[in-house]
Design a protein around this motif. Sequence first.
Motif, PDB file in Angstrom:
ATOM      1  N   PHE A   1      58.347  43.009  74.703  1.00  0.00           N
ATOM      2  CA  PHE A   1      58.681  41.592  74.543  1.00  0.00           C
ATOM      3  C   PHE A   1      60.187  41.340  74.641  1.00  0.00           C
ATOM      4  O   PHE A   1      60.610  40.252  75.014  1.00  0.00           O
ATOM      5  N   LEU A   2      60.984  42.328  74.285  1.00  0.00           N
ATOM      6  CA  LEU A   2      62.419  42.099  74.136  1.00  0.00           C
ATOM      7  C   LEU A   2      63.121  41.748  75.456  1.00  0.00           C
ATOM      8  O   LEU A   2      64.021  40.901  75.450  1.00  0.00           O
ATOM      9  N   PRO A   3      62.761  42.342  76.590  1.00  0.00           N
ATOM     10  CA  PRO A   3      63.421  41.950  77.842  1.00  0.00           C
ATOM     11  C   PRO A   3      62.989  40.575  78.369  1.00  0.00           C
ATOM     12  O   PRO A   3      63.565  40.100  79.355  1.00  0.00           O
ATOM     13  N   GLU A   4      62.009  39.930  77.732  1.00  0.00           N
ATOM     14  CA  GLU A   4      61.523  38.643  78.224  1.00  0.00           C
ATOM     15  C   GLU A   4      62.439  37.522  77.734  1.00  0.00           C
ATOM     16  O   GLU A   4      62.496  37.209  76.551  1.00  0.00           O
ATOM     17  N   ASP A   5      63.145  36.893  78.665  1.00  0.00           N
ATOM     18  CA  ASP A   5      64.106  35.852  78.303  1.00  0.00           C
ATOM     19  C   ASP A   5      63.433  34.659  77.631  1.00  0.00           C
ATOM     20  O   ASP A   5      63.982  34.076  76.688  1.00  0.00           O
ATOM     21  N   ASP A   6      62.247  34.275  78.106  1.00  0.00           N
ATOM     22  CA  ASP A   6      61.560  33.117  77.533  1.00  0.00           C
ATOM     23  C   ASP A   6      61.174  33.365  76.081  1.00  0.00           C
ATOM     24  O   ASP A   6      61.245  32.461  75.241  1.00  0.00           O
ATOM     25  N   PHE A   7      60.784  34.590  75.776  1.00  0.00           N
ATOM     26  CA  PHE A   7      60.409  34.938  74.413  1.00  0.00           C
ATOM     27  C   PHE A   7      61.616  34.821  73.481  1.00  0.00           C
ATOM     28  O   PHE A   7      61.536  34.216  72.399  1.00  0.00           O
ATOM     29  N   LEU A   8      62.740  35.375  73.905  1.00  0.00           N
ATOM     30  CA  LEU A   8      63.934  35.325  73.065  1.00  0.00           C
ATOM     31  C   LEU A   8      64.469  33.900  72.946  1.00  0.00           C
ATOM     32  O   LEU A   8      64.944  33.491  71.883  1.00  0.00           O
ATOM     33  N   LYS A   9      64.376  33.151  74.025  1.00  0.00           N
ATOM     34  CA  LYS A   9      64.857  31.768  73.993  1.00  0.00           C
ATOM     35  C   LYS A   9      64.057  30.931  73.003  1.00  0.00           C
ATOM     36  O   LYS A   9      64.609  30.095  72.273  1.00  0.00           O
ATOM     37  N   ALA A  10      62.741  31.165  72.946  1.00  0.00           N
ATOM     38  CA  ALA A  10      61.883  30.389  72.057  1.00  0.00           C
ATOM     39  C   ALA A  10      62.207  30.647  70.585  1.00  0.00           C
ATOM     40  O   ALA A  10      62.001  29.777  69.736  1.00  0.00           O
ATOM     41  N   LEU A  11      62.715  31.833  70.269  1.00  0.00           N
ATOM     42  CA  LEU A  11      63.012  32.199  68.879  1.00  0.00           C
ATOM     43  C   LEU A  11      64.515  32.340  68.633  1.00  0.00           C
ATOM     44  O   LEU A  11      64.920  32.927  67.624  1.00  0.00           O
ATOM     45  N   LYS A  12      65.305  31.774  69.509  1.00  0.00           N
ATOM     46  CA  LYS A  12      66.757  31.936  69.428  1.00  0.00           C
ATOM     47  C   LYS A  12      67.319  31.428  68.114  1.00  0.00           C
ATOM     48  O   LYS A  12      68.203  32.047  67.511  1.00  0.00           O
ATOM     49  N   SER A  13      66.805  30.308  67.632  1.00  0.00           N
ATOM     50  CA  SER A  13      67.350  29.700  66.417  1.00  0.00           C
ATOM     51  C   SER A  13      66.686  30.212  65.144  1.00  0.00           C
ATOM     52  O   SER A  13      67.054  29.799  64.039  1.00  0.00           O
ATOM     53  N   GLU A  14      65.702  31.096  65.273  1.00  0.00           N
ATOM     54  CA  GLU A  14      64.993  31.617  64.109  1.00  0.00           C
ATOM     55  C   GLU A  14      65.699  32.868  63.573  1.00  0.00           C
ATOM     56  O   GLU A  14      65.900  33.828  64.322  1.00  0.00           O
ATOM     57  N   PRO A  15      66.077  32.893  62.297  1.00  0.00           N
ATOM     58  CA  PRO A  15      66.741  34.079  61.726  1.00  0.00           C
ATOM     59  C   PRO A  15      65.745  35.197  61.435  1.00  0.00           C
ATOM     60  O   PRO A  15      65.419  35.499  60.288  1.00  0.00           O
ATOM     61  N   ILE A  16      65.264  35.815  62.494  1.00  0.00           N
ATOM     62  CA  ILE A  16      64.207  36.831  62.395  1.00  0.00           C
ATOM     63  C   ILE A  16      64.791  38.207  62.678  1.00  0.00           C
ATOM     64  O   ILE A  16      65.600  38.382  63.596  1.00  0.00           O
ATOM     65  N   THR A  17      64.360  39.187  61.898  1.00  0.00           N
ATOM     66  CA  THR A  17      64.640  40.586  62.201  1.00  0.00           C
ATOM     67  C   THR A  17      63.439  41.157  62.946  1.00  0.00           C
ATOM     68  O   THR A  17      62.358  41.296  62.377  1.00  0.00           O
ATOM     69  N   PHE A  18      63.609  41.456  64.220  1.00  0.00           N
ATOM     70  CA  PHE A  18      62.537  42.075  64.994  1.00  0.00           C
ATOM     71  C   PHE A  18      62.476  43.567  64.675  1.00  0.00           C
ATOM     72  O   PHE A  18      63.505  44.240  64.592  1.00  0.00           O
ATOM     73  N   VAL A  19      61.259  44.073  64.515  1.00  0.00           N
ATOM     74  CA  VAL A  19      61.043  45.511  64.301  1.00  0.00           C
ATOM     75  C   VAL A  19      60.413  46.082  65.560  1.00  0.00           C
ATOM     76  O   VAL A  19      59.327  45.647  65.983  1.00  0.00           O
ATOM     77  N   LEU A  20      61.087  47.040  66.166  1.00  0.00           N
ATOM     78  CA  LEU A  20      60.624  47.654  67.414  1.00  0.00           C
ATOM     79  C   LEU A  20      60.058  49.039  67.141  1.00  0.00           C
ATOM     80  O   LEU A  20      60.525  49.744  66.239  1.00  0.00           O
ATOM     81  N   PRO A  21      59.067  49.457  67.933  1.00  0.00           N
ATOM     82  CA  PRO A  21      58.477  50.783  67.711  1.00  0.00           C
ATOM     83  C   PRO A  21      59.429  51.903  68.102  1.00  0.00           C
ATOM     84  O   PRO A  21      60.342  51.719  68.908  1.00  0.00           O
ATOM     85  N   GLU A  22      59.201  53.047  67.517  1.00  0.00           N
ATOM     86  CA  GLU A  22      60.033  54.223  67.774  1.00  0.00           C
ATOM     87  C   GLU A  22      60.102  54.586  69.253  1.00  0.00           C
ATOM     88  O   GLU A  22      61.122  55.081  69.742  1.00  0.00           O
ATOM     89  N   SER A  23      59.036  54.326  69.988  1.00  0.00           N
ATOM     90  CA  SER A  23      58.980  54.674  71.409  1.00  0.00           C
ATOM     91  C   SER A  23      60.040  53.953  72.243  1.00  0.00           C
ATOM     92  O   SER A  23      60.341  54.367  73.364  1.00  0.00           O
ATOM     93  N   CYS A  24      60.629  52.878  71.699  1.00  0.00           N
ATOM     94  CA  CYS A  24      61.657  52.138  72.433  1.00  0.00           C
ATOM     95  C   CYS A  24      62.902  52.978  72.702  1.00  0.00           C
ATOM     96  O   CYS A  24      63.687  52.661  73.597  1.00  0.00           O
ATOM     97  N   LEU A  25      63.093  54.036  71.917  1.00  0.00           N
ATOM     98  CA  LEU A  25      64.259  54.892  72.131  1.00  0.00           C
ATOM     99  C   LEU A  25      64.239  55.542  73.506  1.00  0.00           C
ATOM    100  O   LEU A  25      65.293  55.954  74.010  1.00  0.00           O
ATOM    101  N   ASP A  26      63.073  55.633  74.112  1.00  0.00           N
ATOM    102  CA  ASP A  26      62.952  56.242  75.443  1.00  0.00           C
ATOM    103  C   ASP A  26      62.998  55.209  76.564  1.00  0.00           C
ATOM    104  O   ASP A  26      62.808  55.558  77.730  1.00  0.00           O
ATOM    105  N   ASN A  27      63.242  53.943  76.210  1.00  0.00           N
ATOM    106  CA  ASN A  27      63.283  52.872  77.209  1.00  0.00           C
ATOM    107  C   ASN A  27      64.716  52.336  77.286  1.00  0.00           C
ATOM    108  O   ASN A  27      65.164  51.586  76.430  1.00  0.00           O
ATOM    109  N   GLY A  28      65.413  52.761  78.339  1.00  0.00           N
ATOM    110  CA  GLY A  28      66.811  52.381  78.490  1.00  0.00           C
ATOM    111  C   GLY A  28      67.024  50.877  78.575  1.00  0.00           C
ATOM    112  O   GLY A  28      68.006  50.349  78.038  1.00  0.00           O
ATOM    113  N   GLN A  29      66.103  50.175  79.248  1.00  0.00           N
ATOM    114  CA  GLN A  29      66.235  48.719  79.393  1.00  0.00           C
ATOM    115  C   GLN A  29      66.163  48.028  78.036  1.00  0.00           C
ATOM    116  O   GLN A  29      66.953  47.117  77.746  1.00  0.00           O
TER     117      GLN A  29
END
Length: 231
Positions: A98-126
Amino acid sequence: NPSLQFRSKLPLSLKTLEIRTFCCIDLECILAGPAPMPVPYFFLRPLLAPDRSWVALEWWPEPLEEMDSTALLQCYADSAASPLAHALPLVVPIPGAFLPEDDFLKALKSEPITFVLPESCLDNGQVIERCKALRVHARPLALQIETMSVLSRIPPAAFSAVRFNAALAGHALYAAELNQLGGAGFRRIATNVNSYEQFEWLSKKNVEWSNGHFLTTPNPQFGKEPDLARL
């Protein structure tokens, strides 16, 4: 019950029949078993400081693994959780995709949210590069830790917090590792805290936020005194 016995001797009215009909329908529903919960749905769980004050809330959508970003955004909107996010920090798990999706981030831009990403993201350079870009703009991001081997691979420039199972902290993440994470500037978030004893252990290790699921059971140490954290 005397009043019921008295009423039963009165002539039946249409209203009485309607009430009895509704009672029969309710009984049929009960006998048929509980209706399946509509999906998607969500949970709100308190996160506690070491002094057991409520410091944040965890918003958990289900079934997360079957949701795309549009479904998650709709679930968040339907939950009306936005005012809560502006009252207390809101922690929300999301798939890394979800994180590389600009529309997703734009929709929640003003929300003070802490996103929690899975451990597997460490292997995804993007995803890691997007995390670094978001951290420049002070977006809080947490990494879910499943194994000890990833501790040395967590880039401080990409994440501001780490989240881990309380059982992992008790068996593998010893005091030295917990202190190391805190010393590196990571906020530590413990999940699945299932007992008061587990919470006390985490509090002594100065873990900043702990899941408050254990509050569903009374604290035997309080006796008849009010437990403000539960209230």
